[in-house]
Write a protein that holds these residues in place. Structure first.
Motif, short mmCIF file in Angstrom:
data_model
loop_
_atom_site.label_atom_id
_atom_site.label_comp_id
_atom_site.label_asym_id
_atom_site.label_seq_id
_atom_site.Cartn_x
_atom_site.Cartn_y
_atom_site.Cartn_z
N CYS A 88 50.67 -70.67 -52.55
CA CYS A 88 50.10 -72.08 -52.11
C CYS A 88 49.40 -72.65 -50.75
O CYS A 88 49.83 -71.40 -49.77
CB CYS A 88 51.13 -73.10 -52.59
SG CYS A 88 52.17 -73.15 -51.21
N CYS A 120 52.67 -72.70 -48.12
CA CYS A 120 52.55 -71.11 -47.36
C CYS A 120 51.72 -70.44 -46.64
O CYS A 120 51.61 -69.88 -45.61
CB CYS A 120 52.97 -69.84 -48.60
SG CYS A 120 54.17 -71.00 -49.84
N CYS A 176 55.70 -66.96 -49.54
CA CYS A 176 56.39 -68.16 -50.84
C CYS A 176 56.82 -68.70 -51.17
O CYS A 176 58.35 -69.07 -50.40
CB CYS A 176 56.16 -66.50 -52.83
SG CYS A 176 57.56 -66.16 -52.17
N CYS A 177 56.95 -69.84 -52.56
CA CYS A 177 58.16 -70.91 -52.84
C CYS A 177 58.18 -71.20 -53.86
O CYS A 177 57.28 -69.88 -54.66
CB CYS A 177 57.60 -72.20 -51.74
SG CYS A 177 56.63 -72.95 -52.83
N ILE A 225 56.64 -73.35 -55.54
CA ILE A 225 55.72 -73.02 -56.34
C ILE A 225 54.26 -72.42 -56.75
O ILE A 225 53.50 -72.47 -57.27
CB ILE A 225 54.80 -75.15 -56.08
CG1 ILE A 225 53.94 -75.06 -54.78
CG2 ILE A 225 55.63 -76.01 -56.14
CD1 ILE A 225 52.91 -75.73 -54.51
N CYS A 226 54.54 -71.13 -55.63
CA CYS A 226 53.79 -70.68 -55.64
C CYS A 226 54.67 -68.53 -55.66
O CYS A 226 55.87 -68.86 -55.51
CB CYS A 226 52.89 -70.79 -54.96
SG CYS A 226 54.05 -69.93 -53.15
N ARG A 283 61.43 -76.51 -49.73
CA ARG A 283 60.56 -76.53 -50.94
C ARG A 283 60.39 -75.04 -51.58
O ARG A 283 59.56 -74.35 -52.67
CB ARG A 283 59.15 -76.67 -50.60
CG ARG A 283 58.19 -75.72 -49.70
CD ARG A 283 56.92 -76.03 -49.43
NE ARG A 283 56.60 -74.30 -48.90
CZ ARG A 283 56.05 -74.11 -48.48
NH1 ARG A 283 56.90 -74.98 -47.61
NH2 ARG A 283 55.64 -73.38 -48.01
ZN LIG Z 1 54.11 -71.88 -51.69
#
Ligand SMILES: [Zn+2]
Ligand SMILES: [Zn+2]
Ligand SMILES: [Zn+2]
Length: 774
Positions: free
Chosen positions: A113, A116, A134-135, A137-138, A176
């Motif tokens: 995302c 990131c 990454c996090c 949502i990704c 996040r």
């Molecule tokens: Zn991310």
């Protein structure tokens, strides 16, 4: 006076596993609301908030406006009630349901995302330049998951315990990276290293900086990514690309390329709004785009084609390759042979990849599930999926009806398997051609993994193709015997028809007309079908119309060498002597054995030796390609026909060039007399430019298919006509057919979520099996 209220809010849609609850938490905290948020059952989130009514209304609005970018909200329902004063804070609650739920909660791999990417570019961030950033949502999902529930201990990240910093982010609901299973950093995450051709470690401070330098110098580098291994080389270096082709032993197949961003892509390909949206989507598929003319990259990327497969970086691994790259693009092609699972052991890696590459950039995270890049072709305002894999698998296809689990094995080429479970079809990732024991076991492993994720203990039936010799058919028969469940053999084109029903969420008993055009499918009359207009539903069909069957001299040889097929088609209009004379000279280039082979092929045709019959549309297009001297050899599925379409794209419409294909009634079916088309093209070969003839042939074939389908629809009172099969990727035919159908006020069904090609047939088999055992 403040107006304190309580609201129970139910949000339905794609709201799980994408950082939705931390988002809700942050929105509630921001407005001083108390209560909780909870994942409930399938695809819904329940929120209870208490506080000022004005703030709650604002909060509800923010759900719609500021939602995480992967969230898709179908509905928000709010129930207002008086306050209970039972809350002292706002909490993210873990439901019991969530702990048990299998399958539906595993997302596909998600492209890195923008937040990131910002971290990776920020020298102050602890994720600075870290390729695995990454996090919630990704990042990778399906490729790392070994089992459900989806938790770090059941992913390949189990080998990388969280450091203190990552740990505090993981447990902080407003971060996040809260509850994000694959997060890591340079301190605790996977490490990269660079190996030389002999497998020896090349000691460098930053392997990526070194790799970019080597790529700039022209090296071929193998790169281990998320779901497999790529081979990379600069996309303007023609001689190195030729070398790569020879090393891969796939001399003709087009190669996909990756560019840093859209601006770079626009320097060599047409990118319209649809293409832009697909290229930038979090699924990050390879998109088949039209080349710009002149094309500034190496011609050997896609020999003879006017298209190029392009993708954008979907992980920090690839972003880092473009930091200082002196080129518009890198070849980014899979190094894994089709039909083989990822090779996990380092020694096997070396053996196989070092033959193809000068260097190997690798990391120490295991790839649990191999998942190749998906391939999509933009058409009208949507994408048509060619290969459904990374970014899509294991996302299910919602269907109209449910029932007990069914296992489907697909067919032969570009195969996938499927599990039909509760109203949903789960397709495996792209497996490839099932023509070896290894590829069959890759299919078996992938299906077993899906079965495990879905917690399916037994199947009610197993579905496969009608072809008696397919490995998938034989395996289906074994399973049927072993588990004492029915074996449902599904005619190939009936499976294509049912795939349309699945893709459009239609009831199993809804009747449609399906134009099913492809290379080959086994017919119940023991001939090879492939140009069929079927009318029916999931349980039954009739063959309303078909392409005239023609002899294939030498069987499969006629698919490999399209000139043989051309002779077969023309054999009803010309005598053996006439054809021999007509093509004597041409056969020297058109057939590998020249005039000798011409004599043999003609003998086979006229004495009926090894000449199975086929109604295949693919073979007609191949023959046209041979007749117009566009292509004489098929080295990969659809090759001559794909070249033929590129050739037709150079043509213009000539008002005085009309190719008519007669339609004859034979019993209850209509038959398209395709030999007339080939003969007319032959007659006009010297009168019109080749590309104009190619374009006219496309139009007349598309028009004829539509006419027969419209006829079938009208006589049965049907309003929906679909187009399925591998020929469905042909844009000129698709446009022509759609136009003709919509002109009649009928609905045109073009695949949306399932590939029209054979990669989609396992989905259709599932529906047919369900309706047969009901
Ligand atoms: Zn991310
Ligand atoms: Zn860390
Ligand atoms: Zn097919």
């Amino acid at each position: 006076m403040t107006n304190i209220q309580q609201a129970e809010i139910r949000v339905v849609g794609v709201v799980q596993g994408i950082g939705f609850r931390p988002f809700i938490y942050a929105q509630a905290m921001k407005r001083g609301l108390l209560g909780y948020v909870l994942n409930t059952g399938n695809s819904a989130v329940q929120i209870v908030v208490e506080g000022e009514k004005k703030k709650i209304i604002e909060f509800i609005e923010s759900i719609e406006i500021d939602k995480p970018y992967l969230a898709v909200i179908d509905s928000i329902q709010t129930l207002w009630r008086p306050p209970t004063e039972e809350f002292t804070d706002f909490q993210i609650r873990i439901s019991k349901n969530e702990q048990k739920a299998g399958g539906s909660v595993i997302p596909a791999d998600i492209s890195v995302c923008t937040d990131c990417i910002d971290d990776m570019n920020n020298p102050q961030s602890r994720h600075y330049q870290y390729p695995m950033t990454c996090c919630a949502i990704c990042g990778p999902r399906y490729t790392t998951v070994s089992d459900t529930p989806y938790d770090r201990e059941r992913t390949t990240m189990v080998d990388f315990p969280l450091c203190e910093d990552c740990d505090s982010e993981y447990y902080n609901p407003i971060n996040r990276r809260y509850n994000a299973q694959t997060i890591c950093c340079p301190r605790c995450g996977p490490q990269f290293k660079l190996l030389g051709k002999d497998g020896s470690l090349i000691e460098v401070a930053d392997p990526f900086v070194e790799v970019v330098k080597l790529l700039n110098e022209g090296a071929i580098v193998a790169i281990k990514g998320l779901g497999g291994i790529h081979l990379a080389v600069r996309a303007t270096l023609d001689s190195q690309i030729q070398r790569l082709r020879e090393l891969r032993k796939k001399p003709h197949k087009p190669l996909a390329i990756m560019s840093k961003d859209l601006d770079k892509v626009r320097e060599y390909a047409f990118v319209d709004a649809t293409a832009e949206q697909l290229l930038l989507s979090w699924r990050r598929p390879i998109l088949v785009l039209n080349q710009l003319n002149p094309f500034p990259l190496a011609p050997s990327l896609a020999p003879g084609l006017d298209t190029i497969g392009v993708l954008l970086p979907y992980s920090g691994i690839y972003l880092r390759l473009f930091e200082d790259l002196h080129d518009l693009a890198l070849v980014m092609t899979s190094a894994n042979p089709s039909g083989l699972p990822t090779i996990i052991h380092a020694s096997t890696f070396q053996e196989r990849f070092m033959k193809m590459a000068d260097y190997f950039l690798t990391h120490d995270r295991t790839i649990y599930q191999r998942c190749d890049d998906s391939v999509v072709i933009p058409i009208f305002d949507q994408g048509l999926i060619i290969r459904r894999s990374r970014g899509y698998t294991p996302e299910p296809i919602d269907t109209a009806e449910g029932g007990p689990p069914i296992l489907s094995l697909g067919a032969l080429e570009k195969n996938t398997g499927a599990i039909y479970h509760n109203r949903r079809i789960y397709l495996t990732q792209h497996i490839g051609d099932i023509d070896t024991v290894e590829s069959l076991s890759y299919l078996q492993e992938s299906l077993a993994h899906l079965q495990q994720l879905l917690r399916v203990s037994a199947f009610d039936a197993v579905a496969c193709d009608l072809h008696p010799d397919f490995l998938t058919t034989k395996y289906g028969a074994d399973l049927s015997k072993e588990h004492e469940i029915p074996l449902i053999q599904v005619q190939h084109h009936h499976a294509h028809l049912a795939t349309l029903l699945a893709d459009f969420k239609l009831p199993l008993n809804e009747e449609i007309v399906a134009i099913c055009c492809d290379g080959a499918g086994y017919g119940p009359d023991n001939t090879i079908w492939g140009g069929e207009i079927l009318t029916g539903n999931a349980s039954q069909y009739i063959r309303s119309a078909f392409l005239e069957p023609h002899p294939m001299p030498g069987g499969d040889l006629a698919a490999k060498y399209p000139f043989r097929m051309l002779l077969g088609i023309l054999s009803k209009n010309y005598s053996q002597e006439e054809l021999n004379k007509l093509f004597q000279k041409e056969s020297k280039t058109a057939l590998p054995q020249g005039p000798t082979e011409l004599t043999i092929a003609l003998t086979q045709i006229f004495q009926d030796i090894n000449t199975p019959l086929t109604s295949s549309t693919g073979r007609v297009l191949d023959s046209l390609a041979a007749l117009l001297q566009v292509s004489y050899l098929r080295t990969y599925e659809g090759e001559p026909a794909i070249h033929f379409e590129s050739y037709a794209n150079k043509g213009t419409r000539q008002p005085n060039l009309r190719l008519q294909i007669p339609i004859e009634q034979q019993g209850k079916s209509q038959v398209l007399i395709t030999r007339a088309l080939l003969d007319q093209v032959l007659q006009n070969r010297t009168k019109f430019p080749g590309p104009d003839l190619a374009l006219a042939a496309h139009h007349s074939l598309g028009q004829a298919l539509a006419t027969m389908a419209i006829g079938a629809a009208k006589s049965h009172g049907i309003t929906k006509i679909g187009f399925s099969g591998g020929v469905g990727y042909n844009k000129i035919l698709t446009r022509t057919i759609r136009l003709a159908i919509e002109k009649e006020g009928l609905e045109f069904l073009m695949h949306r979520n399932i590939p029209p090609g054979d990669a989609g047939t396992s989905a259709g088999q599932s529906l047919v099996a369900r309706s047969k055992i009901q």
